[in-house]
Design an enzyme around this catalytic site. Structure first.
Site, PDB file in Angstrom:
ATOM      1  N   ASP A 362     -56.569 -64.128  35.708  1.00  0.00           N
ATOM      2  CA  ASP A 362     -55.187 -64.424  35.302  1.00  0.00           C
ATOM      3  C   ASP A 362     -54.216 -64.093  36.433  1.00  0.00           C
ATOM      4  OD1 ASP A 362     -52.658 -64.304  33.431  1.00  0.00           O
ATOM      5  OD2 ASP A 362     -54.273 -65.037  32.144  1.00  0.00           O
ATOM      6  N   ARG A 439     -37.548 -63.703  33.103  1.00  0.00           N
ATOM      7  CA  ARG A 439     -38.697 -62.934  33.602  1.00  0.00           C
ATOM      8  C   ARG A 439     -38.564 -62.724  35.119  1.00  0.00           C
ATOM      9  NH1 ARG A 439     -45.265 -63.752  33.879  1.00  0.00           N
ATOM     10  NH2 ARG A 439     -45.798 -61.814  32.893  1.00  0.00           N
ATOM     11  N   TRP A 473     -52.589 -73.061  32.844  1.00  0.00           N
ATOM     12  CA  TRP A 473     -51.309 -73.528  33.404  1.00  0.00           C
ATOM     13  C   TRP A 473     -50.173 -72.894  32.602  1.00  0.00           C
ATOM     14  CZ3 TRP A 473     -50.703 -77.737  37.065  1.00  0.00           C
ATOM     15  CH2 TRP A 473     -49.367 -78.116  37.265  1.00  0.00           C
ATOM     16  N   ASP A 474     -49.546 -71.910  33.198  1.00  0.00           N
ATOM     17  CA  ASP A 474     -48.565 -71.105  32.467  1.00  0.00           C
ATOM     18  C   ASP A 474     -47.136 -71.558  32.776  1.00  0.00           C
ATOM     19  OD1 ASP A 474     -47.683 -69.059  30.846  1.00  0.00           O
ATOM     20  OD2 ASP A 474     -48.688 -67.461  31.942  1.00  0.00           O
ATOM     21  N   MET A 475     -46.182 -71.111  31.992  1.00  0.00           N
ATOM     22  CA  MET A 475     -44.760 -71.443  32.179  1.00  0.00           C
ATOM     23  C   MET A 475     -43.959 -70.445  31.359  1.00  0.00           C
ATOM     24  SD  MET A 475     -42.093 -72.956  30.640  1.00  0.00           S
ATOM     25  CE  MET A 475     -41.156 -74.381  30.418  1.00  0.00           C
ATOM     26  N   CYS A 522     -50.196 -73.189  28.641  1.00  0.00           N
ATOM     27  CA  CYS A 522     -49.740 -71.911  28.110  1.00  0.00           C
ATOM     28  C   CYS A 522     -48.268 -71.794  28.470  1.00  0.00           C
ATOM     29  CB  CYS A 522     -50.559 -70.813  28.799  1.00  0.00           C
ATOM     30  SG  CYS A 522     -49.942 -69.149  28.533  1.00  0.00           S
ATOM     31  N   ASP A 544     -49.023 -65.183  22.886  1.00  0.00           N
ATOM     32  CA  ASP A 544     -49.295 -63.956  23.640  1.00  0.00           C
ATOM     33  C   ASP A 544     -49.611 -62.812  22.694  1.00  0.00           C
ATOM     34  OD1 ASP A 544     -49.197 -64.825  26.166  1.00  0.00           O
ATOM     35  OD2 ASP A 544     -47.256 -63.952  26.689  1.00  0.00           O
TER      36      ASP A 544
HETATM   37  C1  DGJ Z   1     -48.014 -65.258  29.964  1.00  0.00           C
HETATM   38  C2  DGJ Z   1     -49.332 -65.655  29.371  1.00  0.00           C
HETATM   39  O1  DGJ Z   1     -49.200 -66.113  28.075  1.00  0.00           O
HETATM   40  C3  DGJ Z   1     -50.286 -64.471  29.468  1.00  0.00           C
HETATM   41  O2  DGJ Z   1     -51.490 -64.782  28.828  1.00  0.00           O
HETATM   42  C4  DGJ Z   1     -50.490 -64.174  30.910  1.00  0.00           C
HETATM   43  O3  DGJ Z   1     -51.123 -65.251  31.540  1.00  0.00           O
HETATM   44  C5  DGJ Z   1     -49.167 -63.862  31.589  1.00  0.00           C
HETATM   45  N1  DGJ Z   1     -48.205 -64.895  31.343  1.00  0.00           N
HETATM   46  C6  DGJ Z   1     -49.331 -63.676  33.050  1.00  0.00           C
HETATM   47  O4  DGJ Z   1     -48.158 -63.522  33.710  1.00  0.00           O
END
Ligand code: DGJ
Length: 725
Positions: A362, A439, A473-475, A522, A544
């Site tokens: 991660d 953030r 792929w986060d945001m 994500c 989360d």
């Molecule tokens: C938010 C995600 O939902 C988490 O699972 C993790 O990947 C964090 N970001 C990492 O910054």
């Protein structure tokens, strides 16, 4: 033929397996909505539209005071010529007028679904499409309404396209779909939430006025889902008429339900009109995203079954629709930013030993990323943490027999990053205004193709090694300062939609370039859990919040729209990191098994007993994975309205059943409850694989299973039944 035009009656009939949608051309030029509901094979107009001279409802024709757009149930209502209810579109012309007057011109029935470029879109073989063309000759505006028939899913997908024929037109509101009902006997059901509290069910009665459910965040969001349902006031999980709209889009959206003066209901969905417009130059076309229309006459269960079928077969890419999802270990809650290669390998070793299949690295693997305050945008490995690079780590993980996955947050940039120092103009911003932090980070300007290509290149550099099997792929923040240094001042209000078009360009390019990589989207959990991204990435991290009790609600509500195949769901440590709750490992697993199973905790710290319990859980999940991921899903007990939660999964051939039950808090003097299963074959016998007791499908469904009264909070139990021959 699923779409038929009946000349004599001037009616269009759109049929799916179990539903019918009827449109009538009234007075040769207006599109009236006649019916949407259970299939009608022979329709002669029993519910014809009634006309009457109504006060304050203006008339188009001097000689007919009974005809008003204000009272006509319409397909795509406009503003300015009599309908005072919310319109489906709104324009500004070159003279700053907002009046438009679309009239029906012609229709086409296509044997296919025309391609929708640049936007996510539903797919399938031989999808018939009705295209209705409307025209405002004076304005030079042509509008096409598309209705595509997903016969097998009982779904109609709608969208709209606008073309400026003469002069430039500003599109100020451009919804994708509108349905007018001649009743208000509905409750409105929607899903709302927050970070760590994704998707709660809200059901409220309709009274007069407009109910708006929307996002202005530049993302679909966990705050309101782009999904609205009208359910019969008497409707339940298993009974009643249910009408849903769901948006195939991941950005700001708008949906509304309006109850008018005569207690008719208008239901709408589309792009967020607030702070969002589009300048349509002469000759140009603007396509709205698609909206899914689903109707069921068997309550929420029927609706979910249809939507699950639709998502599996017509949203997810063909390649992934039948692919079992690997059981993963994710290092986020195990280590956060604080890890070394050695630590990760130790985690991977434990994971392999207990049967996990995929190791996910991660956040925190790239240069100087030791907290969430820096480095987004600098997608180069941190050699202090990973001296052998990503490739070196991936090789080691692969040689253990695990697949390897990695996290990115490609749409973001930190002020403290090489990228920001060299390209501050890449950030979404308004000239001479301070940027707002979320953030501690900013959002990249995806309306700028150069930025999109930069992202594609940086991510490709890592993925090109061919050593990555999975990408998360986060945001993690929403859009503020919505402006672009790249766009002309005139086009600034297009910024957030252009952002989405940029994002879709990026993800489409990457998923096509790396077809074997499993992408999971994500957004701090389920902040962008929508059909838009599911068109590219076949699964989503649901929340989360990994606490089993919270998850029972989140997953229950999520199941209204999505099959468990697309829902990421992990077992984590106790006390839980989001809510501090201590729940039994068994309960954490029982809830997590209702989706794509993963583990997100430091396995190296577990006792031998815990490890062997997890080993057995994984063994069990592997046995039943196909039932959970590809079977039919039924909600049995609602955790929003009871102290319990229960669901059951039924394999496609109805030969295997998984039941999961949770009782949240122990109760004094508790009644003995009975749990009635759903979806079984009533004539088959099923054996409980633990006790070897045999029951008939009919008794399990109608008489039910007796539940024990256990003196324990967060108690849960699962059953695995197999057909008994
Ligand atoms: C938010 C995600 O939902 C988490 O699972 C993790 O990947 C964090 N970001 C990492 O910054």
């Amino acid at each position: 033929m699923n779409i038929v035009f009946e000349k004599e009656s001037q009616r269009f009939f759109i049929n799916t397996k179990n539903t019918t949608y009827i449109i009538e051309i009234v007075k040769n030029e207006f599109l009236a909505h006649l019916y949407w509901g259970k299939k009608i094979e022979n329709y002669f107009g029993s519910n014809k539209i009634m006309f009457r001279d109504r006060g304050f409802s203006p008339n188009i024709f001097k000689e007919d005071r009974t005809f008003s757009l204000d009272t006509l149930p319409q397909e795509y209502p406009q503003y300015g010529n009599g309908d005072f209810r919310p319109c489906a579109y709104h324009i500004i012309d070159k003279d700053n007028n907002t009046f438009s007057d679309l009239r029906y011109i012609s229709f086409e029935i296509l044997k296919e679904k025309p391609k929708l470029n640049g936007l996510p879109s539903s797919h399938g073989e031989k999808i018939e499409t009705l295209v209705l063309t409307l025209l405002d000759e004076i304005l030079g505006l042509e509008v096409k309404l598309y209705y595509s028939v997903f016969y097998d899913s009982d779904v109609i997908v709608r969208r709209t396209s606008f073309k400026a024929l003469k002069d430039e037109i500003i599109l100020d509101r451009m919804l994708s779909a509108n349905v007018d009902f001649r009743t208000d006997n509905f409750d409105l059901l929607s899903l709302y939430g927050a970070h760590n509290n994704d998707r709660n069910i809200d059901r409220r009665p309709l009274t007069s006025g407009t109910y708006v459910l929307e996002s202005t965040r530049g993302a679909s969001s966990m705050h309101q889902s782009p999904f609205i349902v009208l359910i019969d006031k008497e409707g339940t999980e298993n009974y009643g008429d249910v009408y849903a709209m769901q948006f195939i889009y991941s950005g700001s959206f708008y949906s509304a339900v309006h109850v008018d003066q005569y207690r008719n209901v208008r239901m709408q969905m589309g792009l967020q009109p607030f702070d969002n417009n589009w300048i349509l130059a002469k000759g140009e076309t603007f396509d709205t995203p698609e909206v899914v229309l689903a109707y069921s006459n068997s309550g929420l269960t029927g609706l979910s079954n249809q939507l699950h079928h639709f998502v599996r077969n017509h949203i997810i890419k063909e390649k992934w629709k039948n692919k079992a999802r690997p059981i993963l270990i994710n290092n986020w809650e195990a280590t956060y930013f604080n890890f070394t290669e050695e630590k990760l390998l130790a985690l991977a070793k434990e994971a392999k030993e207990i049967g996990i299949e995929l190791f996910v690295l991660d956040d925190g693997w790239f240069k100087n990323r030791n907290s969430d305050t820096s480095s987004l945008g600098d997608w180069e490995v941190d050699r202090n943490k990973l001296p052998n690079g990503i490739d070196g780590l991936a090789d080691k993980i692969h040689s253990m027999g695990l697949k390897f996955g990695i996290w990115f947050e490609p749409e973001m940039i930190n002020e403290d990053s090489e990228l920001y120092r060299s390209h501050p103009e890449y950030t979404i911003q308004i000239k001479n205004r301070n940027l707002i932090y979320g953030r501690g980070q900013f959002v990249l300007d995806l309306s700028n193709k150069e930025v999109c290509n930069f992202i594609i290149e940086s991510i490709s550099k890592i993925l090109d090694s061919q050593k990555i099997d999975y990408v998360k792929w986060d945001m993690n923040r929403h859009i503020t300062n919505a402006g672009s240094l790249f766009l002309n001042s005139k086009n600034q209000r297009e910024c957030t939609h252009r952002y989405m078009l940029g994002l879709y360009y990026i993800v489409e390019t990457l998923v096509e370039k790396y077809p074997d990589i499993l992408f999971e989207s994500c957004s701090s959990g389920g902040g962008r859990f929508d059909l838009g991204l599911l068109c590219y990435m076949p699964q989503t991290w649901a929340s989360d919040n990994t606490d089993a009790i919270c998850r029972s609600k989140i997953q229950y509500a999520t199941s209204l729209m999505y099959p468990s195949l697309v829902v990421g769901s992990h077992v984590s440590v106790c006390p839980n990191h989001q809510v501090g709750r201590i729940t039994p490992l068994e309960t954490r697993f029982n809830i997590a098994l209702c989706g794509n199973l993963g583990y997100e905790l430091d396995l190296t710290l577990l006792s031998n007993e815990e490890k062997s319990e997890i080993k057995n859980q994984i063994k069990f999940y592997k046995k039943v994975r196909d039932i959970v991921q590809f079977g039919d899903y039924y909600r049995l007990l609602n955790p929003f309205t009871t102290n319990e939660y229960a669901v059951n999964f039924v394999s496609k051939n109805k030969e295997e059943i998984i039941v999961v039950y949770l009782k949240v808090l122990s109760e004094p003097a508790a009644p003995f409850h009975i749990l009635k299963l759903k979806g079984l074959d009533e004539n088959s016998l099923y054996v409980d694989t633990v006790t070897n007791n045999v029951y008939s499908g009919a008794e399990l469904m109608y008489a039910g299973l007796s539940l024990e009264n256990v003196k324990q909070d967060f108690y849960s139990k699962k059953w695995y039944f197999k057909k008994f021959n």
